[in-house]
Design an enzyme around this catalytic site. Structure first.
Site, PDB file in Angstrom:
ATOM      1  N   HIS A 221      24.190  39.221 -16.796  1.00  0.00           N
ATOM      2  CA  HIS A 221      25.528  38.725 -17.102  1.00  0.00           C
ATOM      3  C   HIS A 221      25.679  37.272 -16.670  1.00  0.00           C
ATOM      4  O   HIS A 221      26.304  36.467 -17.366  1.00  0.00           O
ATOM      5  CB  HIS A 221      26.575  39.594 -16.397  1.00  0.00           C
ATOM      6  CG  HIS A 221      26.826  40.895 -17.084  1.00  0.00           C
ATOM      7  ND1 HIS A 221      27.215  42.028 -16.439  1.00  0.00           N
ATOM      8  CD2 HIS A 221      26.718  41.228 -18.392  1.00  0.00           C
ATOM      9  CE1 HIS A 221      27.363  43.006 -17.305  1.00  0.00           C
ATOM     10  NE2 HIS A 221      27.065  42.554 -18.497  1.00  0.00           N
ATOM     11  N   ARG A 317      29.751  39.489 -33.891  1.00  0.00           N
ATOM     12  CA  ARG A 317      29.638  40.827 -33.293  1.00  0.00           C
ATOM     13  C   ARG A 317      30.919  41.598 -33.595  1.00  0.00           C
ATOM     14  O   ARG A 317      32.017  41.070 -33.403  1.00  0.00           O
ATOM     15  CB  ARG A 317      29.445  40.724 -31.781  1.00  0.00           C
ATOM     16  CG  ARG A 317      28.236  39.886 -31.355  1.00  0.00           C
ATOM     17  CD  ARG A 317      28.128  39.867 -29.841  1.00  0.00           C
ATOM     18  NE  ARG A 317      27.008  39.065 -29.385  1.00  0.00           N
ATOM     19  CZ  ARG A 317      27.088  37.774 -29.099  1.00  0.00           C
ATOM     20  NH1 ARG A 317      28.255  37.158 -29.216  1.00  0.00           N
ATOM     21  NH2 ARG A 317      26.045  37.100 -28.691  1.00  0.00           N
ATOM     22  N   ARG A 355      27.541  41.316 -38.204  1.00  0.00           N
ATOM     23  CA  ARG A 355      26.608  42.400 -37.851  1.00  0.00           C
ATOM     24  C   ARG A 355      27.371  43.706 -37.728  1.00  0.00           C
ATOM     25  O   ARG A 355      28.425  43.751 -37.088  1.00  0.00           O
ATOM     26  CB  ARG A 355      25.923  42.080 -36.517  1.00  0.00           C
ATOM     27  CG  ARG A 355      24.888  43.114 -36.089  1.00  0.00           C
ATOM     28  CD  ARG A 355      24.267  42.748 -34.754  1.00  0.00           C
ATOM     29  NE  ARG A 355      25.216  42.876 -33.662  1.00  0.00           N
ATOM     30  CZ  ARG A 355      24.981  42.465 -32.408  1.00  0.00           C
ATOM     31  NH1 ARG A 355      23.830  41.905 -32.106  1.00  0.00           N
ATOM     32  NH2 ARG A 355      25.889  42.614 -31.473  1.00  0.00           N
ATOM     33  N   GLU A 444      14.471  42.739 -34.235  1.00  0.00           N
ATOM     34  CA  GLU A 444      14.542  42.945 -32.786  1.00  0.00           C
ATOM     35  C   GLU A 444      13.407  43.827 -32.280  1.00  0.00           C
ATOM     36  O   GLU A 444      13.297  44.060 -31.075  1.00  0.00           O
ATOM     37  CB  GLU A 444      15.879  43.602 -32.429  1.00  0.00           C
ATOM     38  CG  GLU A 444      17.086  42.806 -32.862  1.00  0.00           C
ATOM     39  CD  GLU A 444      18.372  43.602 -32.734  1.00  0.00           C
ATOM     40  OE1 GLU A 444      19.090  43.387 -31.750  1.00  0.00           O
ATOM     41  OE2 GLU A 444      18.642  44.431 -33.628  1.00  0.00           O
ATOM     42  N   ASP A 468      16.252  41.221 -27.521  1.00  0.00           N
ATOM     43  CA  ASP A 468      15.656  42.546 -27.690  1.00  0.00           C
ATOM     44  C   ASP A 468      14.207  42.450 -28.163  1.00  0.00           C
ATOM     45  O   ASP A 468      13.361  43.239 -27.730  1.00  0.00           O
ATOM     46  CB  ASP A 468      16.471  43.371 -28.689  1.00  0.00           C
ATOM     47  CG  ASP A 468      17.586  44.148 -27.996  1.00  0.00           C
ATOM     48  OD1 ASP A 468      17.421  44.477 -26.806  1.00  0.00           O
ATOM     49  OD2 ASP A 468      18.612  44.411 -28.634  1.00  0.00           O
ATOM     50  N   CYS A 515      19.293  34.203 -33.946  1.00  0.00           N
ATOM     51  CA  CYS A 515      20.634  34.275 -33.357  1.00  0.00           C
ATOM     52  C   CYS A 515      20.574  34.767 -31.925  1.00  0.00           C
ATOM     53  O   CYS A 515      21.598  35.096 -31.347  1.00  0.00           O
ATOM     54  CB  CYS A 515      21.549  35.163 -34.193  1.00  0.00           C
ATOM     55  SG  CYS A 515      21.020  36.881 -34.301  1.00  0.00           S
TER      56      CYS A 515
END
Length: 584
Positions: A221, A317, A355, A444, A468, A515
């Site tokens: 984070h 998102r 997405r 990913e 990912d 991205c």
């Protein structure tokens, strides 16, 4: 408790354009450092680009608990503890209202964690057995944190969040100052063992020149939020907390180095202000020094992430519509929300890549009703959730198509976690059946990169998610801060897979963008363009430096960097060559 952790993922004047490009160069070059003879260097993992110089201020540890005391009135003690928890949750909710995007989602998730019923029941039981409020809060939060550690993976990463909530609740019930970012009254380099999301999300970039922590990883984070704020940051820098307060250090968020014992510079704060205030419209279209165009888009999660002058969105998102709900949003509700976001980019000439829902085992949402999994990163997540809940994807595609039909921008749709050509074909068929014209997929998973040419037989574009893809390529949990070097986006193995996908796009005459967080690294951006990537998408704060980096290099220079980066054994060698090969 696990269910409550869902949140926890042109046309400008020449003068203005020149000023904006200069700002980008300043962000790229950093403030520099007047190094002196006795300087020493610490090394960590650079997770947010930029270089600044400033005095260290360390986060202070919470004060120790006072000795336990006898509880004379359990009801009053419980009321006091509950009030402290509610106050912590209310404070986090207020903070969430001041920010946007991932910071907002993280703070909202923390607020939900603070008032979790399981934790409340444990608190009540402890006080009923004679424990005072401060010690009961400590015991209850620590017990939940230990359960998360035992669960491992993504959930284990959230244990630190509970410890932060514990410290805030205990301070509240004892009437002490809430732990948080220090305020020395001047710009400083923040040093800490680790930072809680609640602290990082509310950092003031005017005061915090850089962040350096001893723990954490590239996808922690702290790293994500620092990049979003445009603050240079380094994680996993062993020994940094031993640097005394006031010591002047030079922080290079690109190379991951902290130089201790340098001469102070007076103009770091103005440089930071310039970087954060750059108007994207003043930058103009991005191209390499010899004119090769590279589209720079934004990663956004809500309207608050939109910036004037952006070319468009490379990653919208959609999780913001689904978090914290017991039922999925209706088609009408989704349609209205998507149209509002699409209209923030009035066309023609603008593009929004949206997405579909990226949730599942790794990001549990209550309404999906999915069972817990021992290895969430390897389970039912992303597009795979449609195998169990196909109506969620169908409704979302219907809403996106309806909004796209009314929008003036160009709307592209892509699915997360596509692994095989069959999955790509099935998703493309669904999306086109709803009337969507531009259909793509995230890369990913190594299997998807290896078979990119076959995926593109069904799709119109690809977008590479480097976080990912790095996790699955290196078999390293992106939430585990103990192996940050393996998650370094400069890893040659990861670059090889990106090159495969880009080469497939070039052969098919179809665009392949990035991205993931790698796109926000100015040095790596040049490598990605050299590999054949056609667009880069990032937070708004990263755009000026990436724009400046690409504008300073020719396409052959980018290709040379890419070739060198693929032909070494580790990320350090690639970065070292890039540093030794300045733009011509």
């Amino acid at each position: 408790m696990a269910e409550r952790l869902a949140g926890g993922v042109a046309g400008t004047s020449a003068t203005a354009a020149a000023a904006a490009r200069a700002a980008g160069r300043a962000a790229l070059d950093g403030a520099g450092a007047g190094q002196v003879g006795d300087a020493r260097r610490l090394t960590g993992v650079g997770v947010s680009a930029g270089t600044v110089t400033g005095p260290v201020v360390r986060m202070t540890a919470p004060a120790p608990l006072p000795p336990p005391h006898l509880v004379a009135d359990p009801a009053a003690e419980l009321a006091s503890a509950r009030q402290a928890v509610r106050a912590v949750a209310a404070d986090l909710t207020v903070r969430a209202g001041r920010v946007a995007g991932e910071a907002k989602e993280i703070l909202e998730a923390l607020a939900m964690m603070a008032v979790d019923p399981t934790l409340g029941a444990d608190l009540e039981q402890r006080i009923a057995s004679g424990t005072d409020a401060a010690h009961a809060l400590t015991g209850a939060f620590d017990a939940q944190a230990e359960l998360l550690r035992e669960a491992g993976g993504y959930l284990a990463e959230r244990a630190a969040d509970l410890e932060d909530l514990r410290d805030r609740a205990v301070a509240t019930v004892l009437g002490r100052p809430i732990p948080g970012i220090p305020d020395p009254g001047h710009p400083f380099v923040l040093v800490a063992a680790d930072l809680a999301p609640a602290d990082t999300a509310n950092l003031n970039p005017e005061q915090v020149l850089a962040i350096v922590t001893e723990r954490g990883g590239p996808t922690s984070h702290t790293a994500i939020l620092a990049r979003g704020l445009g603050i240079p940051a380094i994680v996993a820098a062993a020994g940094v907390t031993e640097i005394a307060d006031g010591t002047v250090v030079a922080v290079d968020g690109t190379s991951g180095t902290v130089t201790v014992g340098v001469e102070p510079l007076a103009d770091t704060a103005p440089r930071v202000r310039t970087r954060t205030q750059t108007n994207l419209a003043d930058l103009g279209p991005c191209h390499t020094k010899d004119g090769h165009p590279v589209s720079l888009y934004l990663n956004i999660g809500s309207l608050k992430d939109v910036r004037p002058g952006a070319q468009g969105v490379g990653l919208l998102r959609t999780e913001f519509l689904f978090l914290g709900r017991k039922d999925a949003p209706s088609i009408a509700e989704q349609h209205a929300a998507y149209l509002e976001l699409f209209n923030a980019f009035p066309g023609p000439g603008t593009r929004v890549v949206i997405r579909t829902l990226d949730a599942g085992a790794d990001k549990p949402l209550p309404f999906l009703g999915l069972p817990d999994e021992e290895n969430p990163a390897l389970g039912v997540r992303g597009l795979r959730t449609a195998r169990l809940r196909p109506e969620v994807l169908d409704d979302q595609l219907a809403a996106i198509a309806a909004a796209a039909a009314e929008a003036t921008c160009e709307v592209w749709v892509m699915a997360p976690m596509v692994a095989t050509p069959a999955e790509a074909a099935e998703f493309a068929a669904k999306a086109r059946a709803h009337g969507l014209e531009h259909v793509g997929a995230m890369i990913e998973i190594p299997a998807a990169a290896l078979r990119a040419s076959r995926l593109l037989q069904h799709l119109d574009f690809l977008s590479i998610g480097t976080n990912d893809l790095g996790q699955y390529t290196m078999a390293t949990d992106r939430q585990d801060g103990r192996l940050p070097d393996l998650l370094d986006p400069w890893q040659p193995a990861l670059l090889e897979l990106i090159a495969l996908a880009a080469e497939a796009g070039r052969a098919a005459g179809k665009p392949v963008g990035v991205c993931g967080e790698a796109a926000a690294d100015p040095g790596l951006a040049a490598v990605l363009v050299g590999l054949g990537v056609t667009s880069l998408s990032m937070t708004a704060a990263a755009v000026p430096a990436v724009h400046a980096s690409l504008s300073a290099r020719t396409l052959p220079e980018c290709r040379d960097l890419a070739l060198r980066a693929r032909d070494v054994d580790d990320p350090a060698e690639a970065k070292e060559y890039a540093a030794l090969a300045p733009p011509s």
